[in-house]
Write a protein that holds these residues in place. Structure first.
Motif, PDB file in Angstrom:
ATOM      1  N   VAL A 223       0.431  -1.128  -0.313  1.00  0.00           N
ATOM      2  CA  VAL A 223      -0.045   0.276   0.264  1.00  0.00           C
ATOM      3  C   VAL A 223       0.684   1.077   0.262  1.00  0.00           C
ATOM      4  O   VAL A 223       0.447   2.248  -0.801  1.00  0.00           O
ATOM      5  N   ASP A 224       1.941   1.092   0.367  1.00  0.00           N
ATOM      6  CA  ASP A 224       2.740   2.383   0.883  1.00  0.00           C
ATOM      7  C   ASP A 224       3.174   2.621  -0.278  1.00  0.00           C
ATOM      8  O   ASP A 224       3.678   4.097  -1.074  1.00  0.00           O
ATOM      9  N   VAL A 227       0.516   4.251  -2.516  1.00  0.00           N
ATOM     10  CA  VAL A 227       0.552   5.588  -2.449  1.00  0.00           C
ATOM     11  C   VAL A 227       1.894   6.791  -3.030  1.00  0.00           C
ATOM     12  O   VAL A 227       1.355   7.669  -3.853  1.00  0.00           O
ATOM     13  N   ALA A 233      -3.852   9.860  -2.473  1.00  0.00           N
ATOM     14  CA  ALA A 233      -3.963   9.594  -1.023  1.00  0.00           C
ATOM     15  C   ALA A 233      -4.091   7.930  -0.339  1.00  0.00           C
ATOM     16  O   ALA A 233      -4.580   6.998  -1.551  1.00  0.00           O
ATOM     17  N   ALA A 234      -3.236   7.770   0.500  1.00  0.00           N
ATOM     18  CA  ALA A 234      -3.965   6.519   1.526  1.00  0.00           C
ATOM     19  C   ALA A 234      -5.054   6.361   1.225  1.00  0.00           C
ATOM     20  O   ALA A 234      -5.903   4.925   1.364  1.00  0.00           O
ATOM     21  N   ASN A 235      -6.662   6.023   1.940  1.00  0.00           N
ATOM     22  CA  ASN A 235      -7.635   6.396   1.643  1.00  0.00           C
ATOM     23  C   ASN A 235      -7.522   5.893  -0.078  1.00  0.00           C
ATOM     24  O   ASN A 235      -8.806   5.041  -0.234  1.00  0.00           O
ATOM     25  N   GLU A 236      -7.513   6.775  -0.609  1.00  0.00           N
ATOM     26  CA  GLU A 236      -7.981   6.487  -1.628  1.00  0.00           C
ATOM     27  C   GLU A 236      -7.496   4.772  -2.122  1.00  0.00           C
ATOM     28  O   GLU A 236      -8.801   4.293  -3.303  1.00  0.00           O
ATOM     29  N   ALA A 238      -6.110   2.660  -0.200  1.00  0.00           N
ATOM     30  CA  ALA A 238      -7.955   1.261   0.366  1.00  0.00           C
ATOM     31  C   ALA A 238      -8.263   1.019  -0.527  1.00  0.00           C
ATOM     32  O   ALA A 238      -8.801  -0.213  -0.929  1.00  0.00           O
ATOM     33  N   ALA A 239      -9.540   2.058  -0.267  1.00  0.00           N
ATOM     34  CA  ALA A 239     -10.789   1.842  -1.125  1.00  0.00           C
ATOM     35  C   ALA A 239     -10.392   1.363  -2.492  1.00  0.00           C
ATOM     36  O   ALA A 239     -11.491  -0.049  -3.254  1.00  0.00           O
ATOM     37  N   THR A 240      -9.925   1.611  -3.104  1.00  0.00           N
ATOM     38  CA  THR A 240      -9.326   1.084  -5.031  1.00  0.00           C
ATOM     39  C   THR A 240      -9.164  -0.444  -4.496  1.00  0.00           C
ATOM     40  O   THR A 240      -9.570  -1.256  -5.402  1.00  0.00           O
TER      41      THR A 240
END
Length: 261
Positions: A223-224, A227, A233-236, A238-240
Motif C-alpha cells: 500500500v505504501d 501511495v 491519498a492512502a484512503n483512496e 485502500a478503497a480502490t
C-alpha cells in the motif's frame, strides 16, 4: 502414460464421478511446497485454472499449499482435476481437505494404489509421487524447499523423459531453493501457462481483454509503495484495492498486492 513408467502400480483404486478415461487424457502435474508463500499459492491457482480451462487435466496430491491451490484453480474453471493419495482411496488426507476432496470427486477423480483402509505413512507419499508424474506429460514445480517432496515428483518426471517446468523464485527465499536448483539442472523456466501449452502443442484459449486500472499496472506492490507511485491519498488507494479484490482482479498476501490471472 502411467503404464510406461519404470515401476507402474499394479492397480489403481478410483473414486469420484469423473470418467476413468480422465486418467488417459492429456494431463499436467502441479506440485510444490505445503507451507507455500502467498505468491506461490496465487501462481498455483492461476496455473490450475488456466491449464484446466483449455482441457488439460490438472493432477496433484491434495496436500496443503501448492497442491490444494492447483486443485482449487482447476475447479474454478470448467475443467477437471485428479488427486493422487498416499493412503487408502477412501481416506481424505489431510482431513482438513475433506470438502476439497468432495468437490474434486464431484467432477474429477481421486485415485490411489492403496486399497481402502490403508493408513497414511511417510514412506507412501514419495511412492505416490511417481504416479502423479507418471500420469502427466509435464510436471510444474511452483515452490519447493531444498529437500521438498515436489522434487521427487520432478525427478520421476525427468527419469521418464517428461517435461519439467519450474517457477523461478527469489534467490534469498528457502521456498525457491528447490525450484532454482531444478533450473540449474535444465528444467524449463515457467513464466505463464502458455509455456506449458507451447511445449505440449496445445492451443491456447482465446484471450479476453484484461481489465485495466492504473493501480493494477503498478502491482505487485505494498500500500505504501502504491501511495508513493500513484500520488493518491492512502484512503483512496485502500478503497480502490478493496474494489479490485472484490472484483477478483487483485489479491493480497503478506502485505503485498498482486494481480490475479
Amino acid at each position: 502414460m502411467l503404464r510406461a513408467i519404470h515401476d507402474p502400480p499394479g492397480r489403481l483404486y478410483v473414486r469420484g464421478c469423473g470418467d476413468a478415461a480422465l486418467l488417459a487424457a492429456p494431463a499436467v502435474a502441479i506440485v510444490g511446497a505445503r507451507a507455500c508463500s502467498a505468491y506461490g499459492a496465487q501462481v498455483a491457482r492461476m496455473l490450475g485454472r488456466e491449464l484446466a480451462a483449455v482441457g488439460l487435466v490438472v493432477v496433484s496430491g491434495l496436500a496443503r499449499g501448492i497442491d490444494a491451490e492447483a486443485h482449487r484453480g482447476a475447479l474454478e474453471s470448467t475443467g477437471q482435476t485428479v488427486a493422487v493419495l498416499g493412503c487408502g482411496v477412501d481416506r481424505d488426507y489431510p482431513a482438513a481437505h475433506a470438502s476439497l476432496a468432495q468437490r474434486i470427486g464431484e467432477r474429477g477423480l481421486i485415485v490411489s494404489e492403496y486399497e481402502p483402509g490403508v493408513e497414511p505413512a511417510p514412506w507412501r507419499f514419495p511412492a505416490r509421487n511417481r504416479i502423479i508424474a507418471g500420469l502427466c506429460a509435464a510436471t510444474v514445480v511452483v515452490e519447493a524447499r531444498e529437500r521438498s517432496g515436489a522434487l521427487i515428483t520432478a525427478d520421476f518426471a525427468l527419469e521418464e523423459g517428461r517435461e519439467v517446468f519450474a517457477v523461478p523464485g527469489e534467490i534469498t527465499s528457502v521456498l525457491s531453493a528447490g525450484t532454482n536448483a531444478l533450473l540449474r539442472l535444465g528444467a524449463t523456466p515457467l513464466t505463464s501457462a502458455a509455456d506449458v501449452l507451447d511445449a505440449l502443442g496445445v492451443e491456447a484459449a482465446p484471450t479476453k481483454a484484461r481489465p485495466s486500472h492504473p493501480l493494477l499496472e503498478l502491482l505487485p506492490a505494498t500500500v505504501d509503495e502504491l501511495v508513493r507511485a500513484s500520488g493518491l491519498a492512502a484512503n483512496e488507494v485502500a478503497a480502490t484495492l478493496a474494489e479490485l479484490e472484490l472484483a477478483g482482479l487483485a489479491a493480497e498476501g503478506e502485505g503485498v498486492f498482486r494481480r490475479c490471472g
